[in-house]
Motif scaffolding. Structure first.
Motif, PDB file in Angstrom:
ATOM      1  N   ARG A  15       0.838  -1.189   0.000  1.00 27.89           N
ATOM      2  CA  ARG A  15       0.000   0.000   0.000  1.00 27.89           C
ATOM      3  C   ARG A  15       0.877   1.245   0.000  1.00 27.89           C
ATOM      4  O   ARG A  15       1.812   1.360   0.772  1.00 27.89           O
ATOM      5  CB  ARG A  15      -0.899   0.029   1.237  1.00 27.89           C
ATOM      6  CG  ARG A  15      -2.093  -0.888   1.118  1.00 27.89           C
ATOM      7  CD  ARG A  15      -2.937  -0.800   2.356  1.00 27.89           C
ATOM      8  NE  ARG A  15      -2.177  -1.169   3.546  1.00 27.89           N
ATOM      9  CZ  ARG A  15      -1.999  -0.376   4.596  1.00 27.89           C
ATOM     10  NH1 ARG A  15      -2.535   0.833   4.611  1.00 27.89           N
ATOM     11  NH2 ARG A  15      -1.309  -0.778   5.628  1.00 27.89           N
ATOM     12  N   LYS A  16       0.522   2.173  -0.857  1.00 24.26           N
ATOM     13  CA  LYS A  16       1.195   3.469  -0.846  1.00 24.26           C
ATOM     14  C   LYS A  16       0.730   4.238   0.385  1.00 24.26           C
ATOM     15  O   LYS A  16      -0.378   4.012   0.870  1.00 24.26           O
ATOM     16  CB  LYS A  16       0.830   4.249  -2.107  1.00 24.26           C
ATOM     17  CG  LYS A  16       1.531   3.726  -3.341  1.00 24.26           C
ATOM     18  CD  LYS A  16       2.891   4.357  -3.424  1.00 24.26           C
ATOM     19  CE  LYS A  16       3.822   3.555  -4.317  1.00 24.26           C
ATOM     20  NZ  LYS A  16       5.215   3.896  -4.115  1.00 24.26           N
ATOM     21  N   PHE A  17       1.555   5.132   0.870  1.00 22.09           N
ATOM     22  CA  PHE A  17       1.126   5.971   1.993  1.00 22.09           C
ATOM     23  C   PHE A  17       0.824   7.355   1.457  1.00 22.09           C
ATOM     24  O   PHE A  17       1.710   8.063   0.980  1.00 22.09           O
ATOM     25  CB  PHE A  17       2.223   6.043   3.052  1.00 22.09           C
ATOM     26  CG  PHE A  17       1.887   6.987   4.167  1.00 22.09           C
ATOM     27  CD1 PHE A  17       0.907   6.659   5.087  1.00 22.09           C
ATOM     28  CD2 PHE A  17       2.544   8.200   4.292  1.00 22.09           C
ATOM     29  CE1 PHE A  17       0.590   7.519   6.108  1.00 22.09           C
ATOM     30  CE2 PHE A  17       2.230   9.062   5.313  1.00 22.09           C
ATOM     31  CZ  PHE A  17       1.248   8.721   6.228  1.00 22.09           C
ATOM     32  N   GLU A  20      -0.300  12.610   5.276  1.00 24.40           N
ATOM     33  CA  GLU A  20       0.753  13.596   5.480  1.00 24.40           C
ATOM     34  C   GLU A  20       1.825  13.028   6.391  1.00 24.40           C
ATOM     35  O   GLU A  20       1.523  12.401   7.403  1.00 24.40           O
ATOM     36  CB  GLU A  20       0.153  14.852   6.106  1.00 24.40           C
ATOM     37  CG  GLU A  20       1.178  15.943   6.237  1.00 24.40           C
ATOM     38  CD  GLU A  20       0.558  17.319   6.026  1.00 24.40           C
ATOM     39  OE1 GLU A  20       1.186  18.284   6.425  1.00 24.40           O
ATOM     40  OE2 GLU A  20      -0.554  17.392   5.476  1.00 24.40           O
ATOM     41  N   ARG A  21       3.087  13.243   6.014  1.00 27.98           N
ATOM     42  CA  ARG A  21       4.160  12.778   6.869  1.00 27.98           C
ATOM     43  C   ARG A  21       4.356  13.738   8.020  1.00 27.98           C
ATOM     44  O   ARG A  21       4.318  14.954   7.837  1.00 27.98           O
ATOM     45  CB  ARG A  21       5.463  12.696   6.072  1.00 27.98           C
ATOM     46  CG  ARG A  21       5.587  11.406   5.329  1.00 27.98           C
ATOM     47  CD  ARG A  21       6.753  11.439   4.380  1.00 27.98           C
ATOM     48  NE  ARG A  21       6.460  10.554   3.268  1.00 27.98           N
ATOM     49  CZ  ARG A  21       6.696   9.247   3.281  1.00 27.98           C
ATOM     50  NH1 ARG A  21       7.229   8.699   4.341  1.00 27.98           N
ATOM     51  NH2 ARG A  21       6.390   8.508   2.250  1.00 27.98           N
ATOM     52  N   LEU A  22       4.579  13.191   9.205  1.00 29.60           N
ATOM     53  CA  LEU A  22       4.796  14.030  10.360  1.00 29.60           C
ATOM     54  C   LEU A  22       6.244  14.510  10.352  1.00 29.60           C
ATOM     55  O   LEU A  22       7.110  13.886   9.747  1.00 29.60           O
ATOM     56  CB  LEU A  22       4.495  13.250  11.639  1.00 29.60           C
ATOM     57  CG  LEU A  22       3.094  12.627  11.641  1.00 29.60           C
ATOM     58  CD1 LEU A  22       2.915  11.750  12.862  1.00 29.60           C
ATOM     59  CD2 LEU A  22       2.044  13.715  11.610  1.00 29.60           C
ATOM     60  N   VAL A  24       9.859  16.512  12.107  1.00 27.70           N
ATOM     61  CA  VAL A  24      10.961  16.116  12.974  1.00 27.70           C
ATOM     62  C   VAL A  24      10.498  15.972  14.422  1.00 27.70           C
ATOM     63  O   VAL A  24      10.964  15.100  15.155  1.00 27.70           O
ATOM     64  CB  VAL A  24      12.109  17.150  12.863  1.00 27.70           C
ATOM     65  CG1 VAL A  24      13.190  16.854  13.881  1.00 27.70           C
ATOM     66  CG2 VAL A  24      12.683  17.126  11.462  1.00 27.70           C
ATOM     67  N   ALA A  27       9.459  12.637  14.993  1.00 24.69           N
ATOM     68  CA  ALA A  27      10.603  11.724  14.984  1.00 24.69           C
ATOM     69  C   ALA A  27      11.304  11.761  16.338  1.00 24.69           C
ATOM     70  O   ALA A  27      11.678  10.714  16.886  1.00 24.69           O
ATOM     71  CB  ALA A  27      11.573  12.103  13.873  1.00 24.69           C
ATOM     72  N   PRO A 123      14.858  11.466   8.887  1.00 30.37           N
ATOM     73  CA  PRO A 123      14.895  12.925   9.013  1.00 30.37           C
ATOM     74  C   PRO A 123      15.644  13.432  10.247  1.00 30.37           C
ATOM     75  O   PRO A 123      15.890  14.623  10.365  1.00 30.37           O
ATOM     76  CB  PRO A 123      13.409  13.302   9.093  1.00 30.37           C
ATOM     77  CG  PRO A 123      12.719  12.222   8.348  1.00 30.37           C
ATOM     78  CD  PRO A 123      13.484  10.983   8.637  1.00 30.37           C
TER      79      PRO A 123
END
Lengths: 291, 243, 309, 312
Positions: A15-17, A20-22, A24, A27, A123
């Motif tokens: 599955r593609k994601f 929205e990426r969270l 730093v 992280a 990141p």
């Protein structure tokens, strides 16, 4: 993927994601939480939990027993709940043992098992990585500095032995919190600085302990056997930090000999050590290969 | 191309392991640690009211109980321990040389490096203590004997356990320093029991130790410990699973 | 699509020049970065990930400059390190999930993805096992899984088959091919094994001692025939069949190379168009047993050996 | 009656050797003998290759059985250790020595008479003569690999045991080292080499020992091993301009068992490899079909290996 009127076969593959990426911040949070779990041995075998949990347990037990005696047996006069809350912060030897255990676990393990390289490929950068580790280590130490002291303060307040008036209470609370925060940060920096040289955890723990022993014993020998004077005690970093905390809280010195040293000297000693240890960490990590 | 003469084999092992042991990190660390007793010796010598008693106490507690065993531990446990850990032991093991030569070579390499790093700072410190020549001679003598014995013991330790530095530190601080101070039979089984006895006897400073062997017995015991350690190391090498 | 463009890139470590004005472009698909150990492969990957600033020259990865936009770039690309060391006590699923989170996937999503990905790489049943209890092959799969769990656009895999036996190697290579073809993730693998690069890569970059030897599409660089090889087996009824074939082909005007006593005949490149039929008839007439008839094709090793060192 | 001659001493003689670590069986009842020449040891990860090598060198003892090198036990017998050259699997070297010193120490501990000259010679053999004065700690993996090799060669041993000696080498060096192994083998030395890369092994030589799950699965010439796999039909790929016609003819004459056509490629399986080899050219000629290529797909080492390990 293929569909007819009443039958279909679905593709269960990759599955593609699309979300929205969270950033730093997330992280750092994830890494700090992950490190903290590792420090306390959560999700690992039971034997990894023994030491950190034992230290945690002992520090709280002392306060809990005192409070229990007062609350269940009503012995207000037995000398309990009369101390400053700062006195409930775990003693130096316990703290240094804890730091020697926790700091290597947080950073040396990453060198050894390749996680550092992996983190650097995400990141995270060196500063944000160290921020995550500091958050975790200082936070863990805060648990055994601030935690017991706060319990004690609350106990005193409920029994009406605490600071008078809301303003005074919050001042005491604020000073206690600030002192615990700074001392925890100090211990964290000390632990990280002396464990970042090597990639063997046992050695790192030993170096941290030796750094303590190697400053503690000479400071006392010099103080007792010679006529240099009281300020020589400031070469003992951990006791200096404790004294600094006591001054911030307006509390009594935990080790008597330190009470004669002036507050400005104690502050100077505290920050000199803090800056020195942070410089060591910065220097080592600046030169450290990411991959 | 049969077996190699023992002396030649010892020399070769000694040379290789010595090169491996001398790393920049270790050297800097130990020299910094070595500066500490010098500094302390100097300060105590200038500032103390009874330099002899303060000095002997300092030499036996700081020097013989901490500096000497730790320096010996760091080098001796690494001498064969590291080679076993990283797999380079095979380059000494799978050769037509006897196991005894390898153990003696490893011990000699550890002594070669540990001796100057302990005896020199200890001697300087003893001179700076300014407490008379007996203290200086006693310090030199006991330091040397203690280094020999500790090195031998820790070469063996490196061949037995996986984390020799950790075990060694625990042994030094718990057994040698604490248990041996409280229990007489324990002191008889601790190197510091004998080494401290030599310096106190020589200088006639009385610390009221539980365990109080004569100088001769102490020196002899330290030498026996040294020989036994080497012998056990070589037996251990014979039975070892080499990686 | 241009994934990586490298321009006059050099990397100097003291006296040692790890990369020496290297120029190439990486397109979509699987790209093999080939060279012996010490050829500069890992150095290149660390530059591409923004972990090192090149001494001279420029590089763009997915349109970003690694040194300037390192953190942003690294949320779009992933990396599988060469060293086969991983946190031994951690269950595989926790490991994959944690790194997915650090790469910006929300917590709940990371959890399901970690589990899904481990199934995809064939570790579904094993996903709760601590990594330390896994075999080398399984550990390599865990490394693959963490690299693709955060759905990157591009992954760098440093020697992903190092230490694997032939069967495990094939399985990992198949997986990598799958990552590229089915999941649409571009892959750059480094390898010192030419055979495996030939097996799965679309494009290649060959480095030797920091210098670029060749770069481009694999099928354009290799595959060109360098001659025909005929392998025969001696038959009892026709003991001289191999010599007969050799003679027949020579009589047809072909150059035939044969080592003494060998059952292999070689016809170098530049042979006439009717060659296959000539060979077929020569073998049929001699009554020989044909074992193999194959064009010898130019491969990566030829390219490397061609370069004067 | 003449006395019975003693049984010949093999250079390597492993007889019923097993090695267990607790419950883990690393090597199980392995027997083989080796003499002069080059032999490749193959097996999946964890099959017991390194344990077998360690037993040969006496680094560990077999739990059951005997392992003899030149008729002796290397663990107990000091002189025989001087006749073994081992290049171990681990990458670690005495990092602070130079290549010259490292190999020279090996020479001296082996008691080699003129160690300096032997060292020089060994380093030249592995193409390291230009970097003799650099510390081996600064070497790349391929160079370290060759230093190990030089140290194993320096005492001119009868037995050479090389664990993955080609890993980390570039193609040029790989070819040079394989040449070196062949020349050592033909000088009468017993060279035993393990490798993961089957293409390498095929070049090292055709003599193989295959171990799987701790047991010896096969030994001998791998090309002969293929013919022993009788239950395994041969797969062959044929490139031709008329695949359907050729395929039909082969099927009709019962030469092949299975068939699969893709454009100009004809993939067949056959249990009659001999008949197939004899008749493919005449049939193609008879039908006037071109034979562009005839490529056996599964008689390479990889297929043999796969069969032996997995049974398919």
């Amino acid at each position: 993927m293929s569909t007819t009127g009443n039958a279909r076969i679905l593709d269960r593959g990759y599955r593609k994601f699309d979300g929205e990426r969270l950033g730093v911040g997330s992280a750092i949070r994830s890494t700090a939480w992950h490190t903290t779990r590792s420090i306390f041995g959560l999700g690992r075998k039971a034997r990894h939990k023994i030491f950190p949990m034992a230290i945690l347990g002992i520090t709280y037990l002392i306060v809990v027993i005192q409070l229990a005696i007062v609350f269940f047996f009503g012995s207000n006069d037995a000398g309990f709940l009369t101390e400053d809350s700062w006195a409930m912060v775990a003693p130096a030897i316990v703290m240094i043992l804890f730091a020697a255990l926790v700091a290597p676990d947080a950073i040396v393990r990453d060198q050894k098992d390749g996680m550092y390289s992996l983190y650097m490929s995400t990141p995270l950068t060196k500063p944000t990585y160290l921020a995550a580790k500091t958050l975790s280590v200082a936070g863990s130490i805060l648990l055994i500095t601030f935690g017991p002291a706060l319990l004690y303060l609350l106990g005193k307040t409920i029994k009406g032995l605490g600071p008078d008036g809301i303003g005074a209470w919050f001042e005491t609370f604020g000073r206690l919190l600030l002192a615990c925060l700074l001392v925890s940060l100090f211990l964290c920096a000390f632990g990280l600085a002396f464990s970042c040289f090597t990639n063997r955890r046992a050695i790192a723990s030993i170096v941290v302990l030796l750094a303590y022993v190697g400053t503690n014993i000479p400071s006392w020998i010099l103080y007792e056997e010679t006529n240099i004077g009281k300020n020589i005690l400031l070469i003992n970093p951990i006791e200096t930090a404790y004294e600094f905390g006591a001054r911030l809280c307006n509390a009594e010195s935990i080790v008597n000999e330190y009470s004669a040293i002036s507050t400005s000297m104690v502050t100077l000693g505290f920050f000199a050590w803090l800056i020195a240890t942070c410089s060591i960490i910065t220097f080592i990590y600046r030169n450290r290969e990411a991959i | 191309m049969s077996s190699i003469p023992a002396l030649q084999a010892i020399k070769l092992t000694h040379n290789v392991l010595l090169k491996q042991l001398i790393t920049k990190g270790r050297l800097i660390g130990i020299i910094i640690v070595g500066l500490l007793p010098i500094l302390l010796g100097w300060v105590i010598g200038r500032q103390s009211d009874d330099p002899l008693e303060a000095g002997v106490g300092f030499v036996s507690y700081m020097g013989l109980s901490i500096l000497v065993p730790i320096v010996a531990l760091i080098f001796a446990s690494a001498s064969l321990g590291d080679t076993r850990e990283d797999g380079t032991l095979v380059y000494l093991w799978l050769r037509p040389i006897s196991r005894l030569s390898v153990s003696i070579g490893a011990w000699a390499a550890s002594v070669t490096i540990a001796l100057p790093l302990t005896v020199i700072p200890m001697t300087i410190s003893a001179i700076l203590l300014d407490a008379g020549n007996t203290v200086i001679v006693g310090t030199v003598l006991t330091s040397i004997l203690a280094v020999l014995a500790y090195s031998s013991l820790f070469v063996l330790l490196g061949l037995i356990v996986k984390n020799p530095v950790l075990w060694g530190i625990a042994y030094i601080f718990i057994w040698e320093a604490i248990v041996a101070s409280f229990a007489k039979p324990a002191a008889a089984l601790a190197i510091s029991g004998y080494s401290r006895a030599i310096i106190t006897k020589r200088t006639n400073v009385d610390f009221d130790y539980l365990f109080d062997p004569s100088q001769g017995v102490s020196a002899l015991m330290l030498i026996i410990i040294t020989i036994a350690g080497i012998a056990f190391s070589s037996a251990r090498l014979n039975r070892l699973e080499v990686p | 699509m241009e994934l990586i463009t490298v321009n006059e890139l050099s990397m100097q470590f003291g006296q040692h020049r790890a990369l020496d004005s290297v120029d190439f472009t990486v397109h979509s698909g699987v790209t093999g970065l080939v060279g012996a150990n010490g050829a500069g492969k890992t150095t290149f990957m660390s530059i591409a990930l923004g972990l090192r600033a090149p001494t001279i020259g420029s590089i763009k990865v997915l349109g970003l400059e690694p040194v300037v936009d390192g953190a942003k770039l690294r949320s779009l690309v992933s990396y599988g390190p060469e060293r086969n060391i991983l946190p031994d006590e951690m269950p595989a699923v926790d490991f994959v999930k944690h790194l997915a989170e650090v790469r910006g996937i929300p917590r709940k999503e990371a959890k399901t993805r970690a589990s899904d990905i481990l199934w995809l790489v064939g570790l579904g049943e094993e996903r709760f096992r601590p990594i330390g209890t896994m075999s080398t092959g399984q550990r390599q799969r865990v490394k693959l899984a963490q690299a693709i769990a955060a759905d990157p656009q591009l992954v760098f895999l440093d020697e992903p088959t190092d230490g694997l036996d032939p069967l495990a190697r094939d399985e990992v290579l198949t997986l990598i091919r799958q990552i590229s073809e089915e999941y649409g993730i571009h892959v750059m693998i480094s390898s010192h094994l030419l055979e495996e690069v030939e097996q799965i890569c679309d494009n290649i970059v060959i480095l030797n001692a920091g210098k670029l030897v060749a770069a481009g599409q694999l099928d354009k660089l290799t595959g060109e025939s360098t001659g025909l090889e005929i392998e025969l087996v001696t038959v009892d009824e026709h003991p001289n069949s191999i010599e007969d074939v050799e003679r027949a082909l020579q009589q047809a005007g072909l150059i035939v190379q044969r080592e003494p006593e060998s059952a292999i005949l070689r016809i170098p490149e530049g042979a006439p168009e009717l060659l296959p039929d000539l060979v077929r008839d020569a073998v049929a007439d001699a009554g020989a047993r044909l074992k193999r008839l194959e064009h010898r094709r130019r491969n990566l090793e030829d390219i490397i050996l061609d370069v004067p060192s | 009656m003449a006395p019975k001659p003693p049984p010949p001493i093999h250079m390597i003689d492993v007889s019923g050797a097993s090695k267990t670590f607790g419950n883990v069986v690393a090597v199980s009842d392995v027997s083989f003998t080796l003499d002069a020449g080059v032999t490749a040891l193959l097996g999946p990860n964890g099959a017991g290759k390194s344990t077998l090598f360690r037993m040969l060198c006496g680094l560990t003892t077999p739990t059951v059985g005997t392992v003899k090198v030149l008729g002796r036990d290397a663990r107990k017998d000091t002189p025989v250790r001087g006749k073994i050259g081992l290049s171990p699997q681990q990458d670690a070297l005495f990092d602070r020595l130079t290549a010259q010193q490292f190999v020279e120490i090996a020479a001296k501990t082996h008691g080699v008479a003129n160690s300096l000259e032997s060292t020089k010679h060994a380093l030249t053999l592995v193409d390291l003569e230009t970097v003799t004065n650099k510390p081996v700690g600064s070497f790349s993996k391929g160079m370290r690999q060759r230093v190990k090799l030089a140290a194993a060669l320096v005492n001119d041993p009868q037995i050479l045991i090389l664990d993955e000696p080609l890993s980390g080498l570039d193609p040029v060096q790989r070819n040079r080292m394989i040449e070196l192994f062949h020349s050592l083998g033909s000088q009468g030395k017993c060279v035993l080499i393990s490798s993961h890369i089957l293409d390498e092994v095929a070049r090292i030589g055709s003599q193989v020992l295959v171990i799987a799950q701790g047991r010896l699965a096969a030994s001998g010439d791998y090309r002969d091993l293929r013919t022993l796999m009788e239950d395994q039909p041969h797969a062959i790929q044929i490139r031709t301009n008329q695949p359907r016609r050729l395929g039909a003819a082969l099927l009709e004459r019962e030469i092949i068992d299975g068939i699969n056509i893709e454009e100009e490629t004809l993939n067949i399986t056959t249990s009659h490899i001999d008949t197939f080899g004899r008749s493919i050219a005449p049939i193609a000629k008879e039908l006037n079909v071109s034979l562009n290529e005839v490529v056996p797909m599964d008689d390479d080492l990889e297929s043999v290996f796969r069969y032996l390990i997995k049974g398919k």
